[in-house]
Write a protein that holds these residues in place. Structure first.
Motif, PDB file in Angstrom:
ATOM      1  N   ALA A  16      -6.613 -10.300  34.479  1.00 49.58           N
ATOM      2  CA  ALA A  16      -5.590  -9.776  35.376  1.00 49.58           C
ATOM      3  C   ALA A  16      -6.188  -8.712  36.282  1.00 49.58           C
ATOM      4  O   ALA A  16      -5.916  -8.657  37.486  1.00 49.58           O
ATOM      5  CB  ALA A  16      -4.430  -9.206  34.571  1.00 49.58           C
ATOM      6  N   LEU A  17      -7.042  -7.872  35.714  1.00 48.85           N
ATOM      7  CA  LEU A  17      -7.672  -6.809  36.493  1.00 48.85           C
ATOM      8  C   LEU A  17      -8.618  -7.386  37.545  1.00 48.85           C
ATOM      9  O   LEU A  17      -8.675  -6.897  38.675  1.00 48.85           O
ATOM     10  CB  LEU A  17      -8.412  -5.859  35.559  1.00 48.85           C
ATOM     11  N   ALA A  18      -9.331  -8.435  37.165  1.00 46.07           N
ATOM     12  CA  ALA A  18     -10.248  -9.065  38.124  1.00 46.07           C
ATOM     13  C   ALA A  18      -9.466  -9.636  39.299  1.00 46.07           C
ATOM     14  O   ALA A  18      -9.932  -9.622  40.438  1.00 46.07           O
ATOM     15  CB  ALA A  18     -11.047 -10.172  37.431  1.00 46.07           C
ATOM     16  N   ALA A  19      -8.244 -10.117  39.036  1.00 52.01           N
ATOM     17  CA  ALA A  19      -7.463 -10.770  40.082  1.00 52.01           C
ATOM     18  C   ALA A  19      -6.912  -9.787  41.108  1.00 52.01           C
ATOM     19  O   ALA A  19      -6.681 -10.153  42.261  1.00 52.01           O
ATOM     20  CB  ALA A  19      -6.320 -11.570  39.456  1.00 52.01           C
ATOM     21  N   VAL A  20      -6.681  -8.526  40.697  1.00 51.08           N
ATOM     22  CA  VAL A  20      -6.080  -7.582  41.645  1.00 51.08           C
ATOM     23  C   VAL A  20      -7.145  -6.692  42.313  1.00 51.08           C
ATOM     24  O   VAL A  20      -6.834  -5.888  43.185  1.00 51.08           O
ATOM     25  CB  VAL A  20      -5.012  -6.683  40.966  1.00 51.08           C
ATOM     26  N   GLN A  21      -8.390  -6.866  41.874  1.00 49.85           N
ATOM     27  CA  GLN A  21      -9.521  -6.068  42.345  1.00 49.85           C
ATOM     28  C   GLN A  21      -9.602  -5.909  43.868  1.00 49.85           C
ATOM     29  O   GLN A  21      -9.867  -4.833  44.370  1.00 49.85           O
ATOM     30  CB  GLN A  21     -10.790  -6.795  41.860  1.00 49.85           C
ATOM     31  N   ASP A  22      -9.389  -7.018  44.593  1.00 49.18           N
ATOM     32  CA  ASP A  22      -9.600  -7.006  46.040  1.00 49.18           C
ATOM     33  C   ASP A  22      -8.332  -6.664  46.821  1.00 49.18           C
ATOM     34  O   ASP A  22      -8.351  -6.642  48.045  1.00 49.18           O
ATOM     35  CB  ASP A  22     -10.078  -8.395  46.494  1.00 49.18           C
ATOM     36  N   ALA A  23      -7.223  -6.421  46.113  1.00 46.95           N
ATOM     37  CA  ALA A  23      -5.939  -6.320  46.792  1.00 46.95           C
ATOM     38  C   ALA A  23      -5.757  -4.989  47.527  1.00 46.95           C
ATOM     39  O   ALA A  23      -6.237  -3.950  47.090  1.00 46.95           O
ATOM     40  CB  ALA A  23      -4.816  -6.499  45.774  1.00 46.95           C
ATOM     41  N   ASP A  24      -5.042  -5.057  48.657  1.00 46.37           N
ATOM     42  CA  ASP A  24      -4.622  -3.840  49.348  1.00 46.37           C
ATOM     43  C   ASP A  24      -3.279  -3.371  48.821  1.00 46.37           C
ATOM     44  O   ASP A  24      -2.942  -2.202  48.899  1.00 46.37           O
ATOM     45  CB  ASP A  24      -4.511  -4.116  50.850  1.00 46.37           C
ATOM     46  N   VAL A  25      -2.509  -4.315  48.324  1.00 48.82           N
ATOM     47  CA  VAL A  25      -1.189  -4.028  47.752  1.00 48.82           C
ATOM     48  C   VAL A  25      -1.020  -4.871  46.500  1.00 48.82           C
ATOM     49  O   VAL A  25      -1.455  -6.021  46.472  1.00 48.82           O
ATOM     50  CB  VAL A  25      -0.051  -4.464  48.708  1.00 48.82           C
ATOM     51  N   ILE A  26      -0.392  -4.298  45.478  1.00 48.94           N
ATOM     52  CA  ILE A  26      -0.099  -5.077  44.275  1.00 48.94           C
ATOM     53  C   ILE A  26       1.411  -5.171  44.107  1.00 48.94           C
ATOM     54  O   ILE A  26       2.109  -4.154  44.087  1.00 48.94           O
ATOM     55  CB  ILE A  26      -0.729  -4.426  43.019  1.00 48.94           C
ATOM     56  N   LEU A  27       1.904  -6.400  44.017  1.00 47.63           N
ATOM     57  CA  LEU A  27       3.318  -6.614  43.720  1.00 47.63           C
ATOM     58  C   LEU A  27       3.439  -6.921  42.241  1.00 47.63           C
ATOM     59  O   LEU A  27       2.746  -7.807  41.727  1.00 47.63           O
ATOM     60  CB  LEU A  27       3.856  -7.816  44.505  1.00 47.63           C
ATOM     61  N   LEU A  28       4.310  -6.202  41.553  1.00 48.75           N
ATOM     62  CA  LEU A  28       4.533  -6.463  40.131  1.00 48.75           C
ATOM     63  C   LEU A  28       5.870  -7.179  39.995  1.00 48.75           C
ATOM     64  O   LEU A  28       6.917  -6.619  40.331  1.00 48.75           O
ATOM     65  CB  LEU A  28       4.564  -5.152  39.352  1.00 48.75           C
ATOM     66  N   VAL A  29       5.815  -8.418  39.525  1.00 46.27           N
ATOM     67  CA  VAL A  29       7.053  -9.181  39.369  1.00 46.27           C
ATOM     68  C   VAL A  29       7.518  -9.010  37.936  1.00 46.27           C
ATOM     69  O   VAL A  29       6.745  -9.179  36.995  1.00 46.27           O
ATOM     70  CB  VAL A  29       6.820 -10.670  39.678  1.00 46.27           C
ATOM     71  N   THR A  30       8.793  -8.656  37.778  1.00 44.51           N
ATOM     72  CA  THR A  30       9.303  -8.463  36.425  1.00 44.51           C
ATOM     73  C   THR A  30      10.729  -8.975  36.337  1.00 44.51           C
ATOM     74  O   THR A  30      11.295  -9.448  37.327  1.00 44.51           O
ATOM     75  CB  THR A  30       9.223  -6.976  36.012  1.00 44.51           C
ATOM     76  N   GLU A  31      11.289  -8.926  35.144  1.00 48.19           N
ATOM     77  CA  GLU A  31      12.699  -9.263  34.971  1.00 48.19           C
ATOM     78  C   GLU A  31      13.360  -8.121  34.218  1.00 48.19           C
ATOM     79  O   GLU A  31      12.691  -7.407  33.461  1.00 48.19           O
ATOM     80  CB  GLU A  31      12.844 -10.598  34.218  1.00 48.19           C
ATOM     81  N   PRO A  32      14.665  -7.915  34.454  1.00 47.33           N
ATOM     82  CA  PRO A  32      15.329  -6.731  33.889  1.00 47.33           C
ATOM     83  C   PRO A  32      15.690  -6.908  32.422  1.00 47.33           C
ATOM     84  O   PRO A  32      16.854  -6.871  32.045  1.00 47.33           O
ATOM     85  CB  PRO A  32      16.587  -6.590  34.758  1.00 47.33           C
ATOM     86  N   THR A  33      14.683  -7.129  31.577  1.00 49.37           N
ATOM     87  CA  THR A  33      14.903  -7.303  30.137  1.00 49.37           C
ATOM     88  C   THR A  33      13.960  -6.363  29.397  1.00 49.37           C
ATOM     89  O   THR A  33      13.007  -5.849  29.989  1.00 49.37           O
ATOM     90  CB  THR A  33      14.571  -8.744  29.702  1.00 49.37           C
ATOM     91  N   VAL A  82       7.632  -3.271  43.146  1.00 46.58           N
ATOM     92  CA  VAL A  82       8.182  -4.115  42.077  1.00 46.58           C
ATOM     93  C   VAL A  82       9.159  -5.132  42.660  1.00 46.58           C
ATOM     94  O   VAL A  82       9.986  -4.787  43.506  1.00 46.58           O
ATOM     95  CB  VAL A  82       8.896  -3.240  41.018  1.00 46.58           C
ATOM     96  N   VAL A  83       9.036  -6.354  42.227  1.00 50.23           N
ATOM     97  CA  VAL A  83      10.017  -7.388  42.546  1.00 50.23           C
ATOM     98  C   VAL A  83      10.765  -7.689  41.254  1.00 50.23           C
ATOM     99  O   VAL A  83      10.146  -8.041  40.252  1.00 50.23           O
ATOM    100  CB  VAL A  83       9.333  -8.673  43.066  1.00 50.23           C
ATOM    101  N   ILE A  84      12.083  -7.488  41.282  1.00 40.30           N
ATOM    102  CA  ILE A  84      12.882  -7.776  40.085  1.00 40.30           C
ATOM    103  C   ILE A  84      13.483  -9.172  40.234  1.00 40.30           C
ATOM    104  O   ILE A  84      14.294  -9.416  41.123  1.00 40.30           O
ATOM    105  CB  ILE A  84      13.984  -6.723  39.878  1.00 40.30           C
ATOM    106  N   ASN A  85      13.026 -10.056  39.372  1.00 42.52           N
ATOM    107  CA  ASN A  85      13.528 -11.430  39.382  1.00 42.52           C
ATOM    108  C   ASN A  85      14.652 -11.527  38.353  1.00 42.52           C
ATOM    109  O   ASN A  85      14.691 -10.755  37.404  1.00 42.52           O
ATOM    110  CB  ASN A  85      12.374 -12.383  39.046  1.00 42.52           C
TER     111      ASN A  85
END
Lengths: 116, 293, 296
Positions: B179-196, B219-222
């Motif tokens: 997961a860390l390797a995947a966000v390494q190059d990002a300028d912005v990180i979106l965290l998708v979650t659910e309200p549970t 954060v994106v709340i799905n």
């Protein structure tokens, strides 16, 4: 001249005694009972270190047997990596040994070796 | 600009958000699937694969055993048990190799020669709208995903350099190494979650894992409306902006089950993701300002 | 002793909710959360820690600036890009260091130490559903396969100490290292999926993985009523791969309400969803009866 006679064999074991059941796993066996056939002397070698490895348990177990000069291994099942390691170590694996005690496995092996 | 769509918990809607953002981005954008263990983005973007090739890791081989002096230098070096010495005989277990190449360097006789282990497949292509798409797919039985991810990332950087596009990255779930390797190059990180409670717990882990990178996060709340208030409270308290909410509805779940891109479901959804795209670009802008300040 | 591990390939299919329900129903077992990266089972099982230990695994390179001659060999030999150079000073980025030892051995000044790496914590606990073994990997750490192996060994130890005959584990998503480790020695893998393109695609991959390691697998189709076409395709997949389809569960927000209350879905005696889960669990126990138990 044929191959050198087998003098040291190992049996994967669930415990340190001859009465303990054969551990059908090789790499993740609890340990090995190593028997010196000419003298009948035996000892138990713990394999706990290999059990804790995520990968490569079979390789480490093969190393342990090689250090103990084992020529033949009796166990239940040997995975592909472990088989390669045993082959490199020049140890012959006899698979399908399970559901009996270490002493029984040893007796059966000697019986069959005597017949051969 | 590179946007990583990540989450602690799996199945919160990363792929839904990535595909939906891609289809409403409004400027040239590439979609990159870095969830190489379970790549799914193509199931929704339905790209045409232009090129597929196998990816490999460089591992040691011993083509001429006679050149090995059994000195044990490589065995002592290798931390992953990929090399083992039985008496005078060197055994190699390529599946355990991490690709550090150290054994080649320490071998005094040059007996070890680079060979290959197949990691999986690399694919690239374009969607029907002409968006570039890149993906990795881990071979079943292969344990290590970061080496394949790194090869996809290298392609991604080349694509950005060549075409000057923005990138949307579909990251693997979790907060460990991949997961860390995947966000390494990002300028912005979106965290998708659910309200549970599960969503909240894993969101906290993700924030903790990604915070040291110093990138703006949103954060994106799905499935909003389901569950409880925990996620909203946490975002407020910790200063994490909630940049979008996707309401819980059976219709959304069914649309997804049928392989649809949620942003294409109706005009309201389209509008929602267009606005999310704008918020993401604003967040990215905040990073640049912070860097200049 | 039997070991059941619940997997899904795709995340969010209901793996942990289902494991919690099984944990509620099963007798004489140790429960184990093998999703050490993002564990959630404890939110339902409510364990209190009896023993907690740090998990050390592998090593990390560390450059001693007093000994370093700034020759740059480490940067040159590192295959993972883990050496940072700023103002002529070399440091190791722990996030990228693989612990391969190449720089340690090749540093001409022997300026690189190689201490063990602290990767997280694991706990042996008493939970609402009996003994539990679980962990939390520190963010960004790797080697979770090794932690999974450790947890399983601890669970076995705990089970044999107490004379329990089942280990019930919640696995990680994906098909990589931690999942491979969680399958090792398992009696049965229960694969939880959903009738969506990703659910089906990921089920196929995790089922292939089980076959690769010769672990018997059975499937639970959750949210089964979302799409009939996908559900049928999954049924066909189960038949062709010779995996029993243990049951179909509906797409039901009740599962989330139970989670919000910190309960397993089966703790509500009136839940229709819960009774279907009970039926699935009893089928699993029948399956186990016919599968060879692990000795020891």
């Amino acid at each position: 001249m044929g191959p050198a006679p087998v003098t040291r064999i190992a049996i994967s074991s669930e415990g340190p005694a001859l009465g303990d059941p054969v551990d059908p796993r090789f790499g993740r066996a609890a340990g090995f009972v190593v028997v010196d056939l000419p003298s009948g002397a035996w000892s138990y070698v713990d394999n706990g270190g290999s059990q804790a490895l995520a990968q490569g348990a079979g390789i480490q177990a093969a190393e342990i047997l090689a250090r103990n000069d084992v020529q033949v291994l009796l166990t239940g099942h040997v995975g592909p990596k472990a088989a390669a390691a045993l082959q490199a170590a020049g140890i012959r694996a006899v698979e399908g040994v399970e559901g009996i005690s270490v002493a029984e496995a040893l007796a059966r092996y000697q019986q069959e070796a005597g017949r051969a | 600009m590179i946007v990583a769509v990540a989450s602690g918990k799996g199945g919160t809607g990363k792929t839904t958000v990535t595909a939906s953002l891609a289809s409403t981005w409004g400027r040239p954008v590439a979609a990159v699937d870095l969830d190489v263990e379970e790549p799914n983005l193509h199931l929704f973007l339905k790209p045409e694969a232009l090129r597929e090739e196998n990816a490999f890791l460089e591992v040691p081989t011993l083509p001429e055993p006679a050149r090995c002096t059994a000195c044990g230098a490589c065995v002592d070096l290798c931390q992953f048990k990929a090399l083992s010495l039985f008496g005078q005989r060197l055994a190699i277990f390529p599946e355990l190799c991490h690709g550090c190449e150290g054994c080649f360097r320490v071998c005094p006789t040059g007996a070890l020669v680079p060979g290959q282990r197949e990691l999986g497949e690399l694919s690239c292509g374009r969607t029907s709208e002409g968006l570039p798409w890149l993906s990795g797919r881990l071979r079943i039985g292969e344990a290590m995903s970061p080496p394949l991810m790194n090869q996809v990332r290298a392609r991604m950087k080349a694509l950005v350099a060549e075409e000057g596009v923005d990138v949307l990255v579909d990251a693997p779930p979790g907060v460990s190494c991949p997961a860390l390797a995947a966000v390494q190059d990002a300028d912005v990180i979106l965290l998708v979650t659910e309200p549970t409670p599960f969503g909240l717990h894993d969101l906290k882990l993700a924030r903790e894992a990604f915070k040291p990178l110093g990138r703006p996060m949103g954060v994106v709340i799905n499935r909003a409306g389901l569950g409880d208030h925990g996620v909203h409270d946490f975002c407020r308290e910790s200063g994490l902006p909630v940049v979008a909410e996707i309401p819980f509805s059976r219709a959304v779940a069914v649309h997804y089950a049928q392989g649809g891109v949620v942003a294409q479901m109706d005009e309201a959804m389209r509008e929602r993701f267009t606005r999310l795209g704008e918020s993401v670009r604003t967040l990215a802008g905040s990073r640049k300002e912070a860097a200049h300040a | 002793m039997h070991e059941v591990v619940v997997l899904s390939g795709k995340g969010g299919t209901g793996k942990t909710s289902l494991t919690a329900a099984f944990a509620h129903l099963a007798q004489n077992k140790v429960i184990c959360d093998l999703d050490v990266d993002a564990p959630d089972l404890h939110l339902i099982a409510a364990p209190s820690h009896v023993r907690s230990e740090r998990f050390l695994s592998g090593h990390l390179a560390e450059i001693d600036p007093r000994v370093c001659t700034r020759c740059g060999v480490c940067e040159e030999v590192c295959a993972f890009g883990a050496i940072d150079r700023a103002d002529g000073t070399f440091t190791v980025d722990p996030g990228h260091c693989e612990g391969c030892k190449a720089c340690v051995v090749l540093c001409p000044a022997q300026a690189i130490r190689f201490p063990e790496r602290d990767c997280g914590v694991w706990h042996q606990s008493e939970s609402r559903f009996g003994p539990m073994v679980h962990a939390q990997l520190d963010p960004g750490q790797e080697n979770s396969g090794k932690l999974v192996t450790l947890l399983k060994a601890e669970a076995r130890r705990e089970a044999s100490r107490r004379g329990l005959d089942l280990i019930l584990s919640d696995g990680a998503p994906g098909v990589g290292c931690p999942v491979i480790s969680s399958l090792s020695q398992a009696t049965l893998a229960v694969l939880v999926t959903e009738p969506t393109p990703s659910g089906r695609h990921d089920l196929e991959r995790v089922a292939e993985l089980c076959r690769h390691f010769r672990i018997p697998a059975a499937v639970v189709l959750n949210k089964a009523d979302l799409d009939e076409g996908q559900a049928t395709a999954i049924e066909t997949l189960c038949r062709t791969m010779d995996m029993p389809l243990l049951g179909r569960l509906p797409h039901d927000p009740e599962v989330v309400w139970a989670m919000v209350k910190g309960q397993a879905i089966t703790e509500n005696p009136d839940s229709a969803f819960g009774s279907e889960v009970r039926r699935i669990w009893s089928w699993i126990t029948d399956l186990l009866f016919n599968l060879p138990a692990r000795t020891s």
